[in-house]
Design a protein around this motif. Sequence first.
Motif, PDB file in Angstrom:
ATOM      1  N   ARG A  87       8.761  -1.099  -1.842  1.00 48.40           N
ATOM      2  CA  ARG A  87       8.598   0.193  -2.524  1.00 48.40           C
ATOM      3  C   ARG A  87       9.847   0.403  -3.375  1.00 48.40           C
ATOM      4  O   ARG A  87      10.966   0.209  -2.911  1.00 48.40           O
ATOM      5  CB  ARG A  87       8.458   1.326  -1.517  1.00 48.40           C
ATOM      6  CG  ARG A  87       8.445   2.700  -2.193  1.00 48.40           C
ATOM      7  CD  ARG A  87       8.421   3.822  -1.191  1.00 48.40           C
ATOM      8  NE  ARG A  87       8.685   5.096  -1.831  1.00 48.40           N
ATOM      9  CZ  ARG A  87       8.020   6.203  -1.590  1.00 48.40           C
ATOM     10  NH1 ARG A  87       7.047   6.204  -0.691  1.00 48.40           N
ATOM     11  NH2 ARG A  87       8.335   7.318  -2.216  1.00 48.40           N
ATOM     12  N   ASP A  89      11.888   3.239  -5.507  1.00 48.86           N
ATOM     13  CA  ASP A  89      12.105   4.651  -5.826  1.00 48.86           C
ATOM     14  C   ASP A  89      13.183   4.729  -6.895  1.00 48.86           C
ATOM     15  O   ASP A  89      14.281   4.199  -6.707  1.00 48.86           O
ATOM     16  CB  ASP A  89      12.557   5.428  -4.585  1.00 48.86           C
ATOM     17  CG  ASP A  89      11.439   5.628  -3.589  1.00 48.86           C
ATOM     18  OD1 ASP A  89      10.610   6.520  -3.817  1.00 48.86           O
ATOM     19  OD2 ASP A  89      11.394   4.879  -2.584  1.00 48.86           O
ATOM     20  N   LEU A 109       3.446  -2.105  -9.621  1.00 51.56           N
ATOM     21  CA  LEU A 109       2.398  -1.115  -9.863  1.00 51.56           C
ATOM     22  C   LEU A 109       3.022   0.268  -9.787  1.00 51.56           C
ATOM     23  O   LEU A 109       3.534   0.665  -8.734  1.00 51.56           O
ATOM     24  CB  LEU A 109       1.278  -1.242  -8.824  1.00 51.56           C
ATOM     25  CG  LEU A 109       0.234  -0.119  -8.807  1.00 51.56           C
ATOM     26  CD1 LEU A 109      -0.573  -0.107 -10.102  1.00 51.56           C
ATOM     27  CD2 LEU A 109      -0.675  -0.256  -7.598  1.00 51.56           C
ATOM     28  N   VAL A 110       3.002   1.008 -10.891  1.00 53.93           N
ATOM     29  CA  VAL A 110       3.576   2.354 -10.924  1.00 53.93           C
ATOM     30  C   VAL A 110       2.599   3.326 -10.261  1.00 53.93           C
ATOM     31  O   VAL A 110       1.422   3.382 -10.624  1.00 53.93           O
ATOM     32  CB  VAL A 110       3.877   2.798 -12.375  1.00 53.93           C
ATOM     33  CG1 VAL A 110       4.419   4.224 -12.417  1.00 53.93           C
ATOM     34  CG2 VAL A 110       4.848   1.834 -13.036  1.00 53.93           C
ATOM     35  N   THR A 111       3.095   4.103  -9.284  1.00 53.81           N
ATOM     36  CA  THR A 111       2.261   5.087  -8.597  1.00 53.81           C
ATOM     37  C   THR A 111       2.666   6.518  -8.923  1.00 53.81           C
ATOM     38  O   THR A 111       1.924   7.451  -8.619  1.00 53.81           O
ATOM     39  CB  THR A 111       2.295   4.881  -7.062  1.00 53.81           C
ATOM     40  OG1 THR A 111       3.643   5.029  -6.606  1.00 53.81           O
ATOM     41  CG2 THR A 111       1.765   3.509  -6.688  1.00 53.81           C
ATOM     42  N   GLN A 112       3.840   6.691  -9.549  1.00 53.56           N
ATOM     43  CA  GLN A 112       4.289   8.029  -9.960  1.00 53.56           C
ATOM     44  C   GLN A 112       5.342   7.883 -11.041  1.00 53.56           C
ATOM     45  O   GLN A 112       6.197   7.000 -10.980  1.00 53.56           O
ATOM     46  CB  GLN A 112       4.891   8.773  -8.759  1.00 53.56           C
ATOM     47  CG  GLN A 112       5.489  10.132  -9.111  1.00 53.56           C
ATOM     48  CD  GLN A 112       6.113  10.800  -7.888  1.00 53.56           C
ATOM     49  OE1 GLN A 112       5.435  11.046  -6.906  1.00 53.56           O
ATOM     50  NE2 GLN A 112       7.406  11.081  -7.961  1.00 53.56           N
ATOM     51  N   LYS A 133       1.720   5.935 -14.399  1.00 52.62           N
ATOM     52  CA  LYS A 133       0.929   5.831 -13.178  1.00 52.62           C
ATOM     53  C   LYS A 133      -0.331   4.989 -13.412  1.00 52.62           C
ATOM     54  O   LYS A 133      -1.094   5.236 -14.343  1.00 52.62           O
ATOM     55  CB  LYS A 133       0.540   7.227 -12.694  1.00 52.62           C
ATOM     56  CG  LYS A 133      -0.232   7.226 -11.397  1.00 52.62           C
ATOM     57  CD  LYS A 133      -0.552   8.637 -10.960  1.00 52.62           C
ATOM     58  CE  LYS A 133      -1.364   8.607  -9.678  1.00 52.62           C
ATOM     59  NZ  LYS A 133      -1.640   9.964  -9.183  1.00 52.62           N
ATOM     60  N   GLY A 134      -0.517   3.984 -12.546  1.00 55.65           N
ATOM     61  CA  GLY A 134      -1.675   3.105 -12.644  1.00 55.65           C
ATOM     62  C   GLY A 134      -1.433   1.829 -13.429  1.00 55.65           C
ATOM     63  O   GLY A 134      -2.211   0.890 -13.339  1.00 55.65           O
ATOM     64  N   SER A 136       0.510  -1.729 -14.341  1.00 55.34           N
ATOM     65  CA  SER A 136       1.227  -2.768 -13.613  1.00 55.34           C
ATOM     66  C   SER A 136       1.772  -3.786 -14.598  1.00 55.34           C
ATOM     67  O   SER A 136       1.295  -3.893 -15.730  1.00 55.34           O
ATOM     68  CB  SER A 136       0.328  -3.431 -12.561  1.00 55.34           C
ATOM     69  OG  SER A 136      -0.841  -3.923 -13.158  1.00 55.34           O
ATOM     70  N   ALA A 157       7.105   2.991  -7.494  1.00 56.28           N
ATOM     71  CA  ALA A 157       6.268   1.814  -7.746  1.00 56.28           C
ATOM     72  C   ALA A 157       6.153   1.010  -6.458  1.00 56.28           C
ATOM     73  O   ALA A 157       7.054   1.028  -5.622  1.00 56.28           O
ATOM     74  CB  ALA A 157       6.857   0.956  -8.852  1.00 56.28           C
ATOM     75  N   ILE A 158       5.049   0.321  -6.321  1.00 60.59           N
ATOM     76  CA  ILE A 158       4.864  -0.648  -5.245  1.00 60.59           C
ATOM     77  C   ILE A 158       4.956  -2.022  -5.890  1.00 60.59           C
ATOM     78  O   ILE A 158       4.369  -2.269  -6.943  1.00 60.59           O
ATOM     79  CB  ILE A 158       3.512  -0.462  -4.530  1.00 60.59           C
ATOM     80  CG1 ILE A 158       3.434   0.927  -3.892  1.00 60.59           C
ATOM     81  CG2 ILE A 158       3.287  -1.552  -3.491  1.00 60.59           C
ATOM     82  CD1 ILE A 158       4.462   1.208  -2.808  1.00 60.59           C
TER      83      ILE A 158
END
Length: 199
Positions: A87, A89, A109-112, A133-134, A136, A157-158
């Motif tokens: 993860r 941050d 992969l961006v999640t925020q 977001k969404g 990659s 991001a993950i």
Amino acid sequence: MFLPILCSFSLILSSSHAADFCVGDLAAPQGPAGFSCKKAEKVTVEDFVFSGLGKAGNTSNIIKAAVTPAFAHQFPGLNGLGLSLARLDLDTGGVIPMHTHPAASEVLLVTQGKICAGFISSANAVYVKTLVKGDSMIFPRGLLHFQSNTGGIPAIAIVSFSDPQPGLQIHDHALFGNNLPCELVTGTTFPDEAQVKKL
């Protein structure tokens, strides 16, 4: 003619049986291929579950960033499977400086939030994109790459790696945080000696 070929094929398949998994025995020493396998009777479902990626990392540092790894050390079920997770941050203005993973390719992969990410190919071609977001992006193994939060909110991001131990080499630390004499760094790079000492 067909029967001998079929028999040969079935013999090959039956002799190529491999274990389903090799949960890492974290009490054993780690070798180049990972950890030794835990005894089957000691394997539990907890070896295949990792909950650490749901928690924000501490970004109160000079780079305003945190990486929470889910490598074989933290997630023993990954041992031998050829992948790992993390993860990322990034606080506002946070950056993961130019670095490489010598043992793995990476997918982010961006999640925020909004992350400017890029890499430099071995031909010195630069590939940079602002991700939202969404989105990659792939970073091929061993190539210099970075991530930077360019939005007004913290970014998350993950990351997935193609190896349970991807390795890490931060460019600036490798070049300027070592014990090479300044004259040698100056002679093998473009900055002059005053600039090298400053770095």
